[in-house]
Design an enzyme around this catalytic site. Structure first.
Site, PDB file in Angstrom:
ATOM      1  N   ASN A   1      36.911  42.068  31.852  1.00  0.00           N
ATOM      2  CA  ASN A   1      35.967  42.100  32.974  1.00  0.00           C
ATOM      3  C   ASN A   1      34.576  42.581  32.546  1.00  0.00           C
ATOM      4  O   ASN A   1      33.756  42.920  33.388  1.00  0.00           O
ATOM      5  CB  ASN A   1      36.504  43.018  34.077  1.00  0.00           C
TER       6      ASN A   1
ATOM      7  N   SER B   1      39.340  39.269  43.040  1.00  0.00           N
ATOM      8  CA  SER B   1      39.608  39.408  41.607  1.00  0.00           C
ATOM      9  C   SER B   1      40.564  38.355  41.065  1.00  0.00           C
ATOM     10  O   SER B   1      40.566  38.098  39.867  1.00  0.00           O
ATOM     11  CB  SER B   1      40.148  40.802  41.309  1.00  0.00           C
TER      12      SER B   1
ATOM     13  N   LYS C   1      34.003  47.644  34.499  1.00  0.00           N
ATOM     14  CA  LYS C   1      33.859  46.200  34.320  1.00  0.00           C
ATOM     15  C   LYS C   1      32.488  45.934  33.687  1.00  0.00           C
ATOM     16  O   LYS C   1      32.313  46.219  32.516  1.00  0.00           O
ATOM     17  CB  LYS C   1      34.109  45.503  35.664  1.00  0.00           C
TER      18      LYS C   1
ATOM     19  N   GLU D   1      36.484  42.393  49.822  1.00  0.00           N
ATOM     20  CA  GLU D   1      35.819  42.399  48.526  1.00  0.00           C
ATOM     21  C   GLU D   1      34.644  41.429  48.635  1.00  0.00           C
ATOM     22  O   GLU D   1      34.636  40.559  49.517  1.00  0.00           O
ATOM     23  CB  GLU D   1      36.787  41.931  47.426  1.00  0.00           C
TER      24      GLU D   1
ATOM     25  N   ASP E   1      34.130  46.138  48.619  1.00  0.00           N
ATOM     26  CA  ASP E   1      34.414  46.393  47.201  1.00  0.00           C
ATOM     27  C   ASP E   1      33.687  45.342  46.367  1.00  0.00           C
ATOM     28  O   ASP E   1      33.998  44.155  46.437  1.00  0.00           O
ATOM     29  CB  ASP E   1      35.944  46.325  46.990  1.00  0.00           C
TER      30      ASP E   1
ATOM     31  N   HIS F   1      33.799  43.276  41.086  1.00  0.00           N
ATOM     32  CA  HIS F   1      33.602  42.151  40.166  1.00  0.00           C
ATOM     33  C   HIS F   1      32.238  41.480  40.304  1.00  0.00           C
ATOM     34  O   HIS F   1      31.867  40.680  39.440  1.00  0.00           O
ATOM     35  CB  HIS F   1      34.712  41.105  40.353  1.00  0.00           C
TER      36      HIS F   1
ATOM     37  N   HIS G   1      42.542  43.734  46.991  1.00  0.00           N
ATOM     38  CA  HIS G   1      43.079  44.288  45.742  1.00  0.00           C
ATOM     39  C   HIS G   1      44.131  45.366  45.997  1.00  0.00           C
ATOM     40  O   HIS G   1      44.057  46.111  46.969  1.00  0.00           O
ATOM     41  CB  HIS G   1      41.919  44.883  44.930  1.00  0.00           C
TER      42      HIS G   1
HETATM   43  C1  LIG Z   1      38.476  44.494  43.456  1.00  0.00           C
HETATM   44  C2  LIG Z   1      38.907  45.663  42.628  1.00  0.00           C
HETATM   45  N1  LIG Z   1      38.738  46.893  43.107  1.00  0.00           N
HETATM   46  C3  LIG Z   1      39.125  47.971  42.403  1.00  0.00           C
HETATM   47  C4  LIG Z   1      39.699  47.855  41.166  1.00  0.00           C
HETATM   48  C5  LIG Z   1      40.134  49.073  40.423  1.00  0.00           C
HETATM   49  O1  LIG Z   1      39.146  49.486  39.547  1.00  0.00           O
HETATM   50  P1  LIG Z   1      39.488  50.335  38.259  1.00  0.00           P
HETATM   51  O2  LIG Z   1      39.885  49.367  37.207  1.00  0.00           O
HETATM   52  O3  LIG Z   1      38.246  51.085  37.978  1.00  0.00           O
HETATM   53  O4  LIG Z   1      40.622  51.237  38.632  1.00  0.00           O
HETATM   54  C6  LIG Z   1      39.869  46.600  40.608  1.00  0.00           C
HETATM   55  C7  LIG Z   1      40.451  46.464  39.256  1.00  0.00           C
HETATM   56  O5  LIG Z   1      40.541  45.448  38.655  1.00  0.00           O
HETATM   57  C8  LIG Z   1      39.478  45.462  41.361  1.00  0.00           C
HETATM   58  O6  LIG Z   1      39.656  44.227  40.887  1.00  0.00           O
END
Ligand SMILES: Cc1ncc(COP(=O)(O)O)c(C=O)c1O
Length: 380
Positions: free
Chosen positions: A38, A172, A231, A168, A197, A200, A124
């Site tokens: 990522n 993802s 990421k 989001e 969120d 990405h 997610h």
């Molecule tokens: C949309 C989304 N939010 C949160 C997270 C979690 O983030 P972290 O990898 O910092 O725990 C991810 C992880 O891939 C994600 O895709």
């Protein structure tokens, strides 16, 4: 030694194996083309990011040594938080050890028993897992289906103290986005509390890499913005940004996810700060990445592969059955190409896929090579 517990665990694991759904952690080595990271702007190996981490270690040591309410929150963390706040343009923020912990903290501690949570069906797992918490009342709307969301808002508008809507900006596993402008309009009409969120989208979208809410002009309507550092920001951890000081004060006082965990190492904060500078200096690379993605999606469709339209660096190649994606993943790995084989329960049954994550170190020739291997596998 076998006992009732291990027998039960093994039975469930055996079922997973039979269905080609068993997961294991393997060292990522021998990879010459990484299509499964990522790190969209390829900043983990940027000399200035590495140097910033080294300097932070020399000044502050390797670890933070404590949780943030003790002495774990140091000068570099403060500088990072302030820089992120200026970048995103919200009044108050918090750093967390990971996006997973930030999302858990938000869902565990903010909604109360008289509130309702409405989330996209494909949210997610870091958010979804917390929905099962006691006292949480929630409904999911169909993926990116804002008519469905609107009907749920209409139906429930009078019955709850606060309605939370959680989405989001870039999903993802699908690599697609909701209509953020319409979400902002719905918010104006129904007055919900919007948690977005941007894990990405950060670094890839927005005039300075601030994400899709900024790019689409709706950032001011987002009540809590979630970004991650692991990421595009090439390190580890996460942040939330909000204009409600009450939210950050409340989490600082009640969120065990923040209070009772050793804080992000200063080396990581230093790297994230340097990566933030690079994100702002890499706008042309981000544009090029989006164009590469768009072109490759067209190429996939033209050659009969099933994908989802868009220009995000996350490209799903949907194949349906788990054994198909495992076989292709293995063949790709044999020639040094890493691609994620995503299977249920991460994605719905019948929607197993290869998930490509492009980054600025990838070019069209690399993607042709990927496609050649896929086509030679004889799985499709
Ligand atoms: C949309 C989304 N939010 C949160 C997270 C979690 O983030 P972290 O990898 O910092 O725990 C991810 C992880 O891939 C994600 O895709």
């Amino acid at each position: 030694m076998k006992n009732n517990l291990t027998i039960r665990l093994q039975k469930t694991l055996d079922q997973r194996k039979q269905n080609d759904l068993f997961r294991s952690i393997n060292p990522s080595q021998g990879i010459r083309l990484n299509l499964s990271s990522n790190d969209y702007l390829n900043l983990r190996t940027h000399p200035e990011v590495i140097r910033a981490s080294q300097i932070a270690a020399e000044i502050y040591g390797t670890g933070s040594g404590a949780s943030p309410l003790l002495t774990g929150f140091g000068p570099l963390h403060q500088q990072l938080l302030k820089s992120l706040q200026r970048w995103i343009g919200k009044n108050s923020g918090l750093l967390f050890n990971s996006g997973f912990m930030a999302n858990q903290a938000l869902i565990h501690h903010l909604p109360g028993p008289k509130d309702l949570i409405l989330t996209d069906r494909l949210i997610h797992h870091s958010l979804a897992q917390a929905l099962g918490h006691k006292d949480r009342l929630f409904h999911r709307f169909q993926h990116n289906d804002l008519d469905h969301l609107e009907s749920l808002l209409e139906k429930n508008k009078k019955d709850f103290d606060t309605v939370f809507v959680i989405t989001e900006s870039l999903y993802s596993m699908e690599g697609d986005s909701p209509d953020l402008v319409r979400l902002a309009e719905l918010k104006k009409r129904y007055g919900f509390f919007w948690i977005l969120d941007e894990a990405h989208a950060l670094g890839v979208y927005g005039p300075n890499g601030e994400g899709l809410a900024k790019e689409t002009g709706v950032l001011e309507h987002v009540d809590i913005f979630i970004g991650t550092l692991g990421k595009t920001l090439a390190s580890m951890g996460a942040f939330i940004m909000t204009d409600s000081r009450e939210v950050t004060d409340y989490l600082t006082n009640f969120a065990g996810e923040l209070i009772y965990s050793t804080f992000i190492p200063p080396t990581v904060a230093g790297a994230a700060l340097a990566a933030l500078d690079q994100v702002q200096a890499s706008r042309q690379s981000a544009e090029d990445l989006r164009l590469l993605s768009k072109n490759f999606r067209n190429q996939l469709s033209e050659t009969g592969h099933k994908t989802i339209a868009g220009d995000s660096p996350i490209i799903p190649v949907i194949l349906e059955e788990p054994d198909q994606v495992l076989k292709i993943q293995e063949q790709l790995l044999e020639v040094g190409i890493a691609v994620a084989a995503v299977r249920p329960p991460t994605v719905p049954q019948g929607a197993s896929r290869l998930r490509l994550s492009l980054h600025t170190g990838v070019d069209a020739t690399n993607l042709d090579e990927f496609l050649d291997v896929v086509n030679q596998c004889g799985v499709l």
